[in-house]
Design a protein around this motif. Structure first.
Motif, PDB file in Angstrom:
ATOM      1  N   GLY A  21      23.104  24.608   7.840  1.00  0.00           N
ATOM      2  CA  GLY A  21      24.279  25.456   7.937  1.00  0.00           C
ATOM      3  C   GLY A  21      24.988  25.591   6.594  1.00  0.00           C
ATOM      4  N   GLU A  22      25.365  24.459   6.060  1.00  0.00           N
ATOM      5  CA  GLU A  22      26.163  24.511   4.839  1.00  0.00           C
ATOM      6  C   GLU A  22      25.329  24.333   3.580  1.00  0.00           C
ATOM      7  N   GLY A  23      24.359  23.415   3.647  1.00  0.00           N
ATOM      8  CA  GLY A  23      23.572  23.146   2.443  1.00  0.00           C
ATOM      9  C   GLY A  23      24.445  22.520   1.372  1.00  0.00           C
ATOM     10  N   PHE A  26      17.345  21.417  14.009  1.00  0.00           N
ATOM     11  CA  PHE A  26      16.478  21.133  12.846  1.00  0.00           C
ATOM     12  C   PHE A  26      17.234  20.350  11.774  1.00  0.00           C
ATOM     13  N   SER A  27      18.511  20.669  11.615  1.00  0.00           N
ATOM     14  CA  SER A  27      19.311  19.901  10.650  1.00  0.00           C
ATOM     15  C   SER A  27      19.266  18.423  10.987  1.00  0.00           C
ATOM     16  N   THR A  28      19.452  18.135  12.284  1.00  0.00           N
ATOM     17  CA  THR A  28      19.530  16.744  12.717  1.00  0.00           C
ATOM     18  C   THR A  28      18.160  16.070  12.687  1.00  0.00           C
ATOM     19  N   GLN A  29      17.200  16.740  13.324  1.00  0.00           N
ATOM     20  CA  GLN A  29      15.892  16.099  13.480  1.00  0.00           C
ATOM     21  C   GLN A  29      15.154  15.946  12.157  1.00  0.00           C
ATOM     22  N   LEU A  30      15.346  16.890  11.246  1.00  0.00           N
ATOM     23  CA  LEU A  30      14.587  16.821   9.992  1.00  0.00           C
ATOM     24  C   LEU A  30      15.430  16.308   8.821  1.00  0.00           C
ATOM     25  N   PHE A  31      16.625  16.868   8.664  1.00  0.00           N
ATOM     26  CA  PHE A  31      17.349  16.629   7.412  1.00  0.00           C
ATOM     27  C   PHE A  31      18.329  15.462   7.478  1.00  0.00           C
ATOM     28  N   ALA A  32      18.725  15.069   8.721  1.00  0.00           N
ATOM     29  CA  ALA A  32      19.716  13.995   8.800  1.00  0.00           C
ATOM     30  C   ALA A  32      19.110  12.659   8.391  1.00  0.00           C
ATOM     31  N   PRO A  38      26.195  11.163  -2.797  1.00  0.00           N
ATOM     32  CA  PRO A  38      25.283  12.271  -3.138  1.00  0.00           C
ATOM     33  C   PRO A  38      24.564  12.813  -1.893  1.00  0.00           C
ATOM     34  N   TRP A  39      24.433  11.963  -0.892  1.00  0.00           N
ATOM     35  CA  TRP A  39      23.810  12.402   0.357  1.00  0.00           C
ATOM     36  C   TRP A  39      24.658  13.517   0.991  1.00  0.00           C
ATOM     37  N   THR A  40      25.980  13.301   0.960  1.00  0.00           N
ATOM     38  CA  THR A  40      26.895  14.332   1.467  1.00  0.00           C
ATOM     39  C   THR A  40      26.817  15.595   0.607  1.00  0.00           C
ATOM     40  N   TRP A  41      26.726  15.412  -0.716  1.00  0.00           N
ATOM     41  CA  TRP A  41      26.630  16.576  -1.602  1.00  0.00           C
ATOM     42  C   TRP A  41      25.420  17.421  -1.225  1.00  0.00           C
ATOM     43  N   ALA A  42      24.332  16.750  -0.847  1.00  0.00           N
ATOM     44  CA  ALA A  42      23.080  17.458  -0.601  1.00  0.00           C
ATOM     45  C   ALA A  42      23.108  18.212   0.724  1.00  0.00           C
ATOM     46  N   PHE A  43      23.759  17.621   1.757  1.00  0.00           N
ATOM     47  CA  PHE A  43      23.609  18.205   3.095  1.00  0.00           C
ATOM     48  C   PHE A  43      24.910  18.624   3.778  1.00  0.00           C
ATOM     49  N   GLY A  83      27.715  21.001  -4.841  1.00  0.00           N
ATOM     50  CA  GLY A  83      26.721  19.975  -4.543  1.00  0.00           C
ATOM     51  C   GLY A  83      25.533  20.063  -5.491  1.00  0.00           C
ATOM     52  N   VAL A  84      25.053  21.293  -5.702  1.00  0.00           N
ATOM     53  CA  VAL A  84      23.932  21.495  -6.628  1.00  0.00           C
ATOM     54  C   VAL A  84      24.309  21.006  -8.015  1.00  0.00           C
ATOM     55  N   ALA A  85      25.486  21.415  -8.465  1.00  0.00           N
ATOM     56  CA  ALA A  85      25.915  21.040  -9.814  1.00  0.00           C
ATOM     57  C   ALA A  85      26.038  19.521  -9.936  1.00  0.00           C
TER      58      ALA A  85
END
Lengths: 297, 264
Positions: free
Chosen positions: B231-233, B71-77, B220-225, B238-240
């Protein structure tokens, strides 16, 4: 002495090398209807947008209702109504929703007075703004400019696009609120649109105020084009050398003349022939100014 | 809905947002429905295991053989960030700059509301819209995962969605700030799109190249995911980072908006 409704002091606006407005100084009192006249691009809209703090002056300042146009912009807008010349309204709203929205932002308005305005101007509040003609959208713009009983109403080309009946209702409204003590500042590029309502008229051209005078004094100097159509050809000599008449062209039964001030001499000369039609050609404001330019140069 | 600039702006967005939501929900449903057959297919598992490291990194670096990685890959990547990103940039650019170009900002700014507050309420409405879209997406994904019984927790779904929402906020803030500062909708859209694209490229490709890890870390993309979204979020940092950057952009854009000439 009480504060003037509008007190403009050497207001200037430049865009790079372009001088949109140069050293405008002008005072308009409460209870006065002031006509701000000039051809398109003369600086009318620039002036109005400066007064409303939508754009910022390069030099000079303006006071509205005794408050600084920049520092007290929000307090001024609370007591000011505005109608932009290029009226763009959210097309998704109905006219009634638009009035509700701006009414809420103003902290509520007297709905009885607002509904009275809607009736007087003949606005259908249930129609979506998208479906309204320019004239009908303008009606919505007029109602929102007056609905909170402003002490100052700034209207940019309010009458263009309105049919004559609505125009009359609008001018009645202008006179009425001025009689009630409000100042109405209205711009136009056509003298005839404001001359019925305005106490004084200021003429602006190329960013500079050319003159400020009463409507009566200006019409005395106004330049008009008249077109006379006779039932048959007329001799050119009959229209030569008339008092206050210039640039006469006679083409068979058609006479085209430029009249400064009273058309009396021309009408009397025309009376000797059988007249089929007498009509003014649209007076360009440029022509009204010609007299002033001649004096100035 | 016509009581304030904030609620009016929400109202302006509702119709197109419903369309976007429908698209996002369909995508989530499609991906969720695909997982059970993926899980049972040893051939697919084998293929993903044989993927070169570089290609794995490109799609998010997650392990495709687990539900979480899938799901991480298919949706969030890629897919969800692109859909939410387009929505965010579009709304951010339309909200101040778009209205200014259309001309109806003139009359709004003639009402007795300070200019900064008009922009702030509009910005808040855009952020609220994005938050709502992501919240619904979160509920839909979690429901789908529960229905098929995949091995992903609610907290993991929430982590990914927080990253998604904050990335959306940032892209909206870029477009809104540039639009408020310049008054040009096209410039605002371009700024949002370029920032989104660069952030994506920096996060994916830089991770593959030796010595460019700093670039991936700066995105920022890395910060987000992070490595894999569920897994990591984004984590606290990242939020800050995303929130602070969003706020700073909006503050700068709104400040510039109050200082400049409008509608010229």
């Amino acid at each position: 002495m009480t504060d003037a409704a509008v007190n403009i002091d050497r207001l200037s606006k430049r865009y790079g090398a372009v001088r949109a407005l140069t050293d405008l100084t002008l005072r308009v009192e409460s209870g006065e209807v002031f006509g701000f006249l000039g051809p398109n691009g003369a600086g009318k809209t620039t002036t109005i947008r400066l007064l409303l703090d939508l754009i910022r002056p390069t030099a000079g300042r303006a006071e509205l209702l005794g408050m600084d146009s920049r520092r007290d912009a929000v307090a001024i807008r609370r007591r000011t109504g505005y109608l932009p010349s290029e009226l763009a309204l959210d097309p998704r709203l109905t006219a009634g929703e638009l009035l509700d929205y701006y009414g809420h932002l103003r902290g509520g308005v007297d709905t009885a007075w607002r509904d009275g305005l809607v009736d007087r101007i003949g606005l259908d509040p249930s129609r979506r703004l998208r479906t309204l003609s320019t004239g009908n959208r303008k009606k919505a713009g007029i109602v929102q400019a007056f609905m909170h009983r402003p002490d100052l109403v700034i209207l940019d080309e309010p009458t263009s696009g309105l049919d004559p009946l609505v125009q009359r209702a609008f001018l009645d409204l202008v006179r009425e609120v001025a009689a009630g003590g409000a100042c109405v500042f209205l711009s136009s590029h056509v003298l005839t649109e404001v001359e019925d309502a305005a106490d004084r008229v200021g003429i602006i051209r190329a960013g500079e105020l050319v003159t400020v005078d009463t409507v009566a004094a200006l019409t005395r100097q106004a330049v008009r084009h008249l077109v006379l159509r006779f039932t048959g050809p007329v001799p050119a000599e009959a229209f030569a050398g008339l008092d206050g008449v210039s640039d006469v062209t006679v083409d068979g039964a058609l006479v085209d003349a430029t009249v400064t001030g009273s058309p009396d001499a021309l009408v009397k000369a025309a009376a000797r022939f059988e007249l089929a039609d007498l009509s003014p050609r649209d007076t360009e404001l440029e022509d009204v100014f010609l007299a002033f330019y001649r004096e100035a140069s | 809905m016509l009581g304030s600039v904030f609620t009016k702006t929400l109202r302006d967005q509702r119709r197109s947002v419903i369309g976007w939501l429908l698209g996002i929900v369909l995508l989530i449903a499609y991906v969720v429905a695909f997982w059970p057959s993926m899980e049972r297919s040893p051939a697919l598992t084998q293929i993903t295991e044989e993927l070169p490291e570089a290609l794995r990194a490109f799609v998010g670096g997650a392990d495709l053989t687990t539900a979480r990685g899938f799901f991480s890959t298919q949706l969030f990547a890629f897919m969800l960030p692109v859909l939410v990103g387009i929505l965010a940039v579009g709304k951010g650019a339309a909200t101040v700059a778009g209205e200014e170009e259309r001309g109806d900002l003139d009359l709004l700014l003639a009402q007795p509301v300070p200019r900064w507050r008009v922009a702030l309420e509009k910005a808040a409405a855009v952020l609220a819209t994005i938050a709502a879209v992501v919240a619904v997406s979160c509920a839909v994904l979690w429901t789908g995962i529960a229905v098929i019984g995949a091995d992903v927790t609610a907290a993991e779904v929430a982590r990914g969605m927080v990253g998604l929402g904050l990335l959306g906020w940032l892209l909206a803030a870029v477009a809104l700030a540039v639009g408020a500062a310049t008054g040009h909708r096209g410039t605002a859209v371009a700024a949002g799109a370029v920032v989104g694209l660069l952030a994506y490229l920096a996060s994916t490709f830089a991770r593959l190249a030796n010595g460019l890890g700093w670039l991936a870390a700066a995105s920022p993309w890395t910060w987000a995911f992070r490595g894999d979204a569920l897994g990591e979020g984004p984590g606290a940092s990242g939020v800050a980072g995303l929130v602070v950057l969003t706020a700073a952009l909006l503050a700068a854009g709104i400040w510039r908006f109050t200082e400049r000439d409008v509608g010229v």
